[in-house]
Design a protein around this motif. Structure first.
Motif, mmCIF file in Angstrom:
data_model
loop_
_atom_site.group_PDB
_atom_site.id
_atom_site.type_symbol
_atom_site.label_atom_id
_atom_site.label_comp_id
_atom_site.label_asym_id
_atom_site.label_seq_id
_atom_site.Cartn_x
_atom_site.Cartn_y
_atom_site.Cartn_z
ATOM 1 N N UNK A 1 -4.174 6.142 -8.103
ATOM 2 C CA UNK A 1 -5.378 6.801 -7.694
ATOM 3 C C UNK A 1 -6.625 5.750 -7.718
ATOM 4 N N UNK A 2 -6.526 4.439 -7.927
ATOM 5 C CA UNK A 2 -7.583 3.740 -7.862
ATOM 6 C C UNK A 2 -6.854 2.199 -7.773
ATOM 7 N N UNK B 1 0.940 -1.238 -0.045
ATOM 8 C CA UNK B 1 -0.012 -0.038 0.016
ATOM 9 C C UNK B 1 0.936 1.225 0.069
ATOM 10 N N UNK B 2 1.965 1.182 0.769
ATOM 11 C CA UNK B 2 2.750 2.234 0.921
ATOM 12 C C UNK B 2 3.570 2.507 -0.475
ATOM 13 N N UNK C 1 -5.822 5.456 3.504
ATOM 14 C CA UNK C 1 -6.573 6.701 3.669
ATOM 15 C C UNK C 1 -6.049 7.771 4.725
ATOM 16 N N UNK C 2 -4.670 7.992 4.547
ATOM 17 C CA UNK C 2 -4.239 8.863 5.510
ATOM 18 C C UNK C 2 -3.396 9.904 4.501
ATOM 19 N N UNK D 1 -5.500 -6.449 7.755
ATOM 20 C CA UNK D 1 -4.714 -5.589 8.455
ATOM 21 C C UNK D 1 -5.265 -4.135 8.361
ATOM 22 N N UNK D 2 -4.428 -3.319 8.656
ATOM 23 C CA UNK D 2 -4.518 -1.848 8.659
ATOM 24 C C UNK D 2 -4.354 -1.208 7.332
ATOM 25 N N UNK D 3 -3.962 -1.997 6.281
ATOM 26 C CA UNK D 3 -3.465 -1.094 5.065
ATOM 27 C C UNK D 3 -4.354 -0.038 4.522
ATOM 28 N N UNK D 4 -5.616 -0.402 4.504
ATOM 29 C CA UNK D 4 -6.613 0.567 4.165
ATOM 30 C C UNK D 4 -6.890 1.654 4.849
ATOM 31 N N UNK D 5 -7.188 1.359 6.122
ATOM 32 C CA UNK D 5 -7.557 2.438 7.067
ATOM 33 C C UNK D 5 -6.350 3.225 7.443
#
Length: 313
Positions: free
Chosen positions: A257-258, A248-249, A275-276, A267-271
């Motif tokens: 962008x998509x 994700x990083x 999303x940061x 895990x917390x990849x999305x949130x």
């Protein structure tokens, strides 16, 4: 067929049915947990992860913002599938289906013995820039082609790392682990092993960093750099799973962008990562046909020109 929505919506719906968060956690561990092949219940319980990986028709069922009808999106998808079942080739695949089909095909190249994942990176116009799958770096032998007995017997030594061949504790643990596979080896099966699992068991830890394979998304990103592809800023990522924290990083850094995904990563990849910040990509659950359904629905039984000529007689 798999029917999906994002995890927040899923949990909100379950709470609406009276489930507590604790009960939802129990359900998730039961239906989406790690498969224990030694437990008989594993063969009769729900296996959501396997369903998502094997499904060839994917329906997205998000919460609707339409106050007139809550089911417009769902109905559109189902009507499209039904129309194609009645008349294969009625329309051509969407760009999303075309790209995810490539990712789905790519995952079959994976030599990982745990799961196979494919990924595709495109530019803003869905032009494919790179393809990747989860596998060992080029030049290393995939796990599916290695054998734990070859390691301990000194055969095919190029397939194993210096650590695997020289670390006394690891070799001792491998020898001890061989005992339970003697019966299986007599059937002629290749007795592969997952280095990550063996190492974590040896050290008493549960660390994903020791996997031998590149992740599919990571591999696709690296192919662009390796072969001098074009820039992919504002581009799209398609994955038959979903990107982990590390991938994700990388996607964020590349300016993706998509992100179209099938199986949400636990895990917390999305949130936390995607999303940061100020350039957050859109996270979109894939809907459409892939695999066998892709070919069955989009391959006409007869060319349209021949059909028209036959009907005109």
């Amino acid at each position: 067929m798999a029917v999906s929505c994002n995890d927040d919506e899923r949990k909100r719906r379950l709470r609406g049915l009276g489930y507590t968060d604790a009960e939802i956690d129990v359900v998730d561990k039961e239906e989406y947990g790690k498969l224990d092949a030694t437990n008989q219940k594993a063969y009769v319980k729900q296996d959501i992860k396997a369903c998502l990986q094997r499904a060839d028709l994917h329906v997205s069922n998000p919460d609707s913002g339409n106050m007139v009808s809550h089911f417009n999106s769902l109905a559109d998808q189902l009507l499209t599938f039904v129309a194609l079942m009645i008349r294969p080739g009625l329309v051509t695949p969407t760009p999303l289906e075309r790209c995810m089909q490539i990712a789905y095909t790519a995952k079959l190249n994976s030599g990982c013995i745990s799961r196979q994942v494919g990924a595709v990176v495109t530019d803003v116009n869905f032009s494919v820039q790179s393809v990747g799958w989860n596998d060992t770096p080029f030049g290393q032998v995939p796990c599916s082609l290695r054998n734990r007995f070859d390691l301990t017997n000194g055969h095919d030594q190029d397939a194993y790392s210096e650590y695997e061949k020289l670390d006394v504790k690891f070799i001792s643990a491998a020898l001890a682990g061989n005992e339970k596979f003697l019966k299986v080896a007599s059937t002629g099966r290749n007795i592969s092993y997952c280095f990550k699992d063996e190492y974590n068991q040896l050290t008493g830890k549960d660390n994903q960093v020791h996997t031998r394979s590149l992740h599919a998304e990571e591999n696709a990103f690296l192919q662009i750099a390796k072969y001098g592809g074009r820039g992919v800023e504002d581009g799209k990522l398609f994955t038959t799973a979903s990107p982990c924290e590390l991938c994700s990083k990388k996607a964020y850094q590349l300016g993706i962008k998509e992100i179209y995904y099938i199986d949400p990563y636990p895990g917390i990849a999305m949130s936390h990562i995607l999303m940061g910040g100020s350039k957050n990509p859109k996270l979109i659950i894939f809907s459409g046909a892939i695999g066998r359904a892709f070919h069955n629905l989009y391959s006409p039984k007869l060319s349209f020109k021949d059909e028209l000529n036959a009907l005109s007689l």
